[in-house]
Motif scaffolding. Structure first.
Motif, mmCIF file in Angstrom:
data_model
loop_
_atom_site.group_PDB
_atom_site.id
_atom_site.type_symbol
_atom_site.label_atom_id
_atom_site.label_comp_id
_atom_site.label_asym_id
_atom_site.label_seq_id
_atom_site.Cartn_x
_atom_site.Cartn_y
_atom_site.Cartn_z
ATOM 1 N N LEU A 126 0.849 -1.192 0.000
ATOM 2 C CA LEU A 126 0.000 0.000 0.000
ATOM 3 C C LEU A 126 0.883 1.240 0.000
ATOM 4 C CD1 LEU A 126 -2.784 1.401 0.324
ATOM 5 C CD2 LEU A 126 -2.459 1.217 2.804
ATOM 6 N N SER A 127 0.692 2.125 -0.982
ATOM 7 C CA SER A 127 1.557 3.304 -1.067
ATOM 8 C C SER A 127 0.803 4.605 -1.270
ATOM 9 C CB SER A 127 2.588 3.138 -2.201
ATOM 10 O OG SER A 127 1.941 2.995 -3.447
ATOM 11 N N VAL A 128 -0.524 4.538 -1.570
ATOM 12 C CA VAL A 128 -1.251 5.759 -1.889
ATOM 13 C C VAL A 128 -2.646 5.740 -1.247
ATOM 14 C CG1 VAL A 128 -2.019 7.325 -3.716
ATOM 15 C CG2 VAL A 128 -0.131 5.755 -4.163
ATOM 16 N N LEU A 129 -2.993 6.839 -0.584
ATOM 17 C CA LEU A 129 -4.361 7.089 -0.145
ATOM 18 C C LEU A 129 -4.904 8.261 -0.957
ATOM 19 C CD1 LEU A 129 -4.034 6.950 3.770
ATOM 20 C CD2 LEU A 129 -4.508 5.068 2.186
ATOM 21 N N VAL A 130 -6.053 8.072 -1.584
ATOM 22 C CA VAL A 130 -6.698 9.131 -2.349
ATOM 23 C C VAL A 130 -7.915 9.585 -1.556
ATOM 24 C CG1 VAL A 130 -7.767 9.780 -4.534
ATOM 25 C CG2 VAL A 130 -5.914 8.097 -4.507
ATOM 26 N N GLN A 131 -7.983 10.877 -1.228
ATOM 27 C CA GLN A 131 -9.042 11.338 -0.337
ATOM 28 C C GLN A 131 -9.561 12.700 -0.764
ATOM 29 O OE1 GLN A 131 -8.384 14.123 1.720
ATOM 30 N NE2 GLN A 131 -6.244 14.279 1.119
ATOM 31 N N GLY A 132 -10.756 13.020 -0.300
ATOM 32 C CA GLY A 132 -11.374 14.313 -0.569
ATOM 33 C C GLY A 132 -12.720 14.369 0.121
ATOM 34 N N GLY A 133 -13.408 15.481 -0.052
ATOM 35 C CA GLY A 133 -14.732 15.632 0.529
ATOM 36 C C GLY A 133 -14.759 16.387 1.836
ATOM 37 N N VAL A 134 -13.694 16.226 2.630
ATOM 38 C CA VAL A 134 -13.542 16.964 3.890
ATOM 39 C C VAL A 134 -12.071 17.318 4.047
ATOM 40 C CG1 VAL A 134 -15.496 15.819 5.043
ATOM 41 C CG2 VAL A 134 -13.200 14.840 5.251
ATOM 42 N N ASN A 135 -11.789 18.252 4.948
ATOM 43 C CA ASN A 135 -10.404 18.592 5.254
ATOM 44 C C ASN A 135 -9.695 17.368 5.830
ATOM 45 O OD1 ASN A 135 -7.977 19.721 5.991
ATOM 46 N ND2 ASN A 135 -8.832 21.152 7.480
ATOM 47 N N PHE A 136 -8.564 17.010 5.243
ATOM 48 C CA PHE A 136 -7.843 15.796 5.637
ATOM 49 C C PHE A 136 -7.143 15.929 6.989
ATOM 50 C CE2 PHE A 136 -4.065 12.877 4.964
ATOM 51 C CZ PHE A 136 -4.790 11.707 5.104
ATOM 52 N N GLU A 137 -6.714 17.130 7.336
ATOM 53 C CA GLU A 137 -5.847 17.308 8.504
ATOM 54 C C GLU A 137 -6.409 16.734 9.810
ATOM 55 O OE1 GLU A 137 -2.693 18.290 8.813
ATOM 56 O OE2 GLU A 137 -2.629 18.292 6.633
ATOM 57 N N PRO A 138 -7.701 16.946 10.154
ATOM 58 C CA PRO A 138 -8.198 16.386 11.419
ATOM 59 C C PRO A 138 -8.176 14.854 11.473
ATOM 60 C CG PRO A 138 -9.644 18.141 10.660
ATOM 61 C CD PRO A 138 -8.701 17.828 9.534
ATOM 62 N N TYR A 139 -8.118 14.197 10.320
ATOM 63 C CA TYR A 139 -8.154 12.731 10.280
ATOM 64 C C TYR A 139 -6.770 12.119 10.025
ATOM 65 C CZ TYR A 139 -13.058 13.900 9.508
ATOM 66 O OH TYR A 139 -14.319 14.419 9.629
ATOM 67 N N VAL A 199 -11.875 26.701 12.893
ATOM 68 C CA VAL A 199 -12.081 25.756 13.993
ATOM 69 C C VAL A 199 -11.195 24.519 13.829
ATOM 70 C CG1 VAL A 199 -14.415 26.556 14.509
ATOM 71 C CG2 VAL A 199 -14.113 24.646 12.923
ATOM 72 N N GLU A 200 -10.960 24.095 12.590
ATOM 73 C CA GLU A 200 -10.114 22.928 12.374
ATOM 74 C C GLU A 200 -8.665 23.226 12.760
ATOM 75 O OE1 GLU A 200 -11.132 22.096 8.319
ATOM 76 O OE2 GLU A 200 -12.575 20.546 8.913
ATOM 77 N N ALA A 201 -8.180 24.416 12.416
ATOM 78 C CA ALA A 201 -6.814 24.795 12.791
ATOM 79 C C ALA A 201 -6.692 24.951 14.305
ATOM 80 C CB ALA A 201 -6.425 26.092 12.089
ATOM 81 N N ALA A 202 -7.713 25.515 14.941
ATOM 82 C CA ALA A 202 -7.691 25.668 16.402
ATOM 83 C C ALA A 202 -7.654 24.312 17.092
ATOM 84 C CB ALA A 202 -8.907 26.469 16.862
ATOM 85 N N MET A 203 -8.463 23.365 16.609
ATOM 86 C CA MET A 203 -8.476 22.026 17.202
ATOM 87 C C MET A 203 -7.126 21.329 17.018
ATOM 88 S SD MET A 203 -9.936 19.628 18.886
ATOM 89 C CE MET A 203 -11.723 19.820 18.956
ATOM 90 N N LEU A 204 -6.521 21.461 15.846
ATOM 91 C CA LEU A 204 -5.209 20.847 15.622
ATOM 92 C C LEU A 204 -4.162 21.425 16.561
ATOM 93 C CD1 LEU A 204 -5.148 20.603 11.718
ATOM 94 C CD2 LEU A 204 -5.107 18.696 13.317
ATOM 95 N N ASP A 205 -4.192 22.750 16.751
ATOM 96 C CA ASP A 205 -3.245 23.394 17.668
ATOM 97 C C ASP A 205 -3.396 22.861 19.085
ATOM 98 O OD1 ASP A 205 -2.166 24.900 15.687
ATOM 99 O OD2 ASP A 205 -2.914 26.838 16.394
#
Length: 481
Positions: free
Chosen positions: A216-229, A353-359
């Motif tokens: 396994l070498s590639v994950l293809v994603q979209g639809g939501v911001n990837f960073e929180p996951y 809010v996503e950046a605040a949660m990551l911080d």
């Protein structure tokens, strides 16, 4: 050379529009330039387009585009109920070819071609189609499944029969059974449902996903911001893998990640769509500013407006973006025009809010499965606040400090929210902690588990928050937090 391409696309679209019912209703015959076009065709959402969609359902031709659509992409709208987005013979290449271009760009950028020889899974909706007004109709991912190139068919999983299963948990068990012994090299899907697949694989095998699938070498994603996951998905794999981000929607395939080295997604400027951009703060104005690509600036928040060969005109797709490069045009998706909180004039958006949660999670070595934010408007002498409903994977050791740092992180990103807190108009955010699997159970309870369904990150009302109340862990959440 980009402007001549955009001008050509606009002129080609206009030539077809003139001979449609929509074009005649909007007096397009007399339009000769972009300014006149914008005056003739105001910005609209699906609700305003609905009467024309109804005419297509009734069998009329040349309503929004020449002839009739070859598909309706069926999607759930928050205000319009079920939406039927036309896909035409001219617009289907936008959906199919852009996915291909994303993979080819990745290959050219990284030199990784080996994944194409293994098995690939696309976590998608059912490919079974119904007929609405004699037009084949289904989820976009199910429609696209009918157009997977022959050279990928032999490597594609799951089976057609499994893909047709409607119940997500039953489908997931079958997907695991079909893939667990395979040489999986690429996995694609919306991050939260990809994570459910990984959790089920680990539960079944007792191994990290990367050990179970060594190639396994590639994950293809979209639809939501990837960073929180991202952190949890990578932890489930157990080793680094590349990711390719996509920006598809029923209305069009708008952008894709073309480089591992540069931030943002390459805007699809030569694929049958003429883009316009409205400053996000103006999107609900009666006469908002409409900008062409030549007029946009780096770092500004814009709502995307499209005019396309699917027959969508002055159409607000509901997403906000900002440009991180103007040569080439690269964007990051920052949220939804209808997913914000401005109950008190703060206009907090998803990116904030996503950046605040990551911080806050980095500061406290915590991680979350999912979260959403809603306003709480106090009655009487009480004080209003933002309620964050959070399902933790790893709970912070000091919840009080976590909440303080989370609140401060949002204050640093949104001056209006900061002013409301400093002026004692709002009190500090309140945290409600959901039970394990709380969001999954909620989505299941409303019939939206799996597929392309997503939990809104922000709401300007209490509907979602009240629906989640039944899944709050009362032992961990209290007004004192």
């Amino acid at each position: 050379m980009l402007w001549p391409i955009r001008e050509r696309i606009w002129k080609e679209l206009l030539a077809v529009l003139r001979n449609t019912e929509f074009g005649k209703d909007h007096h397009i015959q007399s339009v000769s330039n972009l300014q006149e076009f914008r005056q003739a065709i105001p910005i609209r959402d699906y609700e305003a387009l609905k009467p024309y969609i109804q005419k297509v359902k009734e069998g009329r031709h040349n309503v929004l585009w020449k002839g009739r659509p070859i598909y309706f992409a069926k999607t759930s709208g928050t205000t319009s109920g079920t939406k039927y987005i036309p896909i035409t013979k001219d617009s289907i290449p936008n959906h199919i070819n852009t996915a291909r271009n994303a993979l080819l760009s990745y290959m050219a950028d990284t030199g990784n071609y080996a994944f194409a020889g293994g098995k690939m899974i696309f976590l998608s909706g059912s490919p079974e189609l119904e007929r609405v007004g004699d037009v084949p109709t289904g989820r976009l991912s199910g429609i696209v499944n009918h157009h997977v190139p022959k050279y990928l068919r032999t490597n594609q999983l799951p089976s057609y029969e499994t893909n047709c299963i409607e119940d997500w948990e039953t489908k997931l068990d079958k997907i695991v059974a079909e893939t667990i012994q395979q040489n999986m090299t690429l996995i694609s899907g919306i991050p939260p449902w990809m994570q459910m697949y990984f959790d089920r694989l680990i539960e079944k095998s007792g191994k990290p996903v990367g050990e179970l699938f060594p190639n396994l070498s590639v994950l293809v994603q979209g639809g939501v911001n990837f960073e929180p996951y991202k952190a949890k998905l990578f932890a489930s794999v157990g080793r680094p893998v590349d990711t390719i981000e996509l920006f598809p929607a029923s209305e069009g395939f708008f952008a894709f990640q073309d480089s591992m080295k540069h931030e943002g997604l390459l805007l699809n400027t030569n694929s049958g769509i003429y883009f316009e951009f409205v400053p996000a703060a103006e999107i609900f104005n009666e006469h908002p500013t409409r900008l062409s690509l030549a007029e946009v600036k780096l770092g500004e928040q814009y709502a995307i407006i499209i005019n396309s060969n699917a027959g969508l005109w002055g159409y607000n797709i509901g997403d906000t973006i900002r440009f991180v490069s103007l040569n080439p045009y690269r964007i990051v998706v920052t949220g939804r025009t209808k997913h914000f909180i401005s109950a008190f004039g703060e206009h907090v958006i998803g990116e904030e809010v996503e950046a605040a949660m990551l911080d806050a999670c980095k500061q406290h070595n915590a991680s979350v499965v999912e979260f959403t934010v809603a306003p709480y408007i106090a009655s009487g002498d009480g004080q209003s606040y933002h309620e964050w409903l959070v399902e933790f994977e790893k709970t912070p050791d000091n919840m009080e400090a976590f909440v303080t740092d989370l609140d401060n992180a949002l204050r640093q990103r949104n001056v209006y929210y900061d002013d409301l807190i400093a002026g004692n108009i709002l009190k500090r955010l309140q945290l409600s902690i959901l039970q394990p699997q709380g969001f999954v159970q909620y989505m299941k309870s409303i019939g939206k588990l799996g597929g392309q369904n997503k939990v809104p990150r922000l709401s300007n009302d209490r509907k979602l928050a009240e629906g989640l109340t039944a899944f709050v862990d009362k032992r961990l959440s209290s007004p004192a937090i």
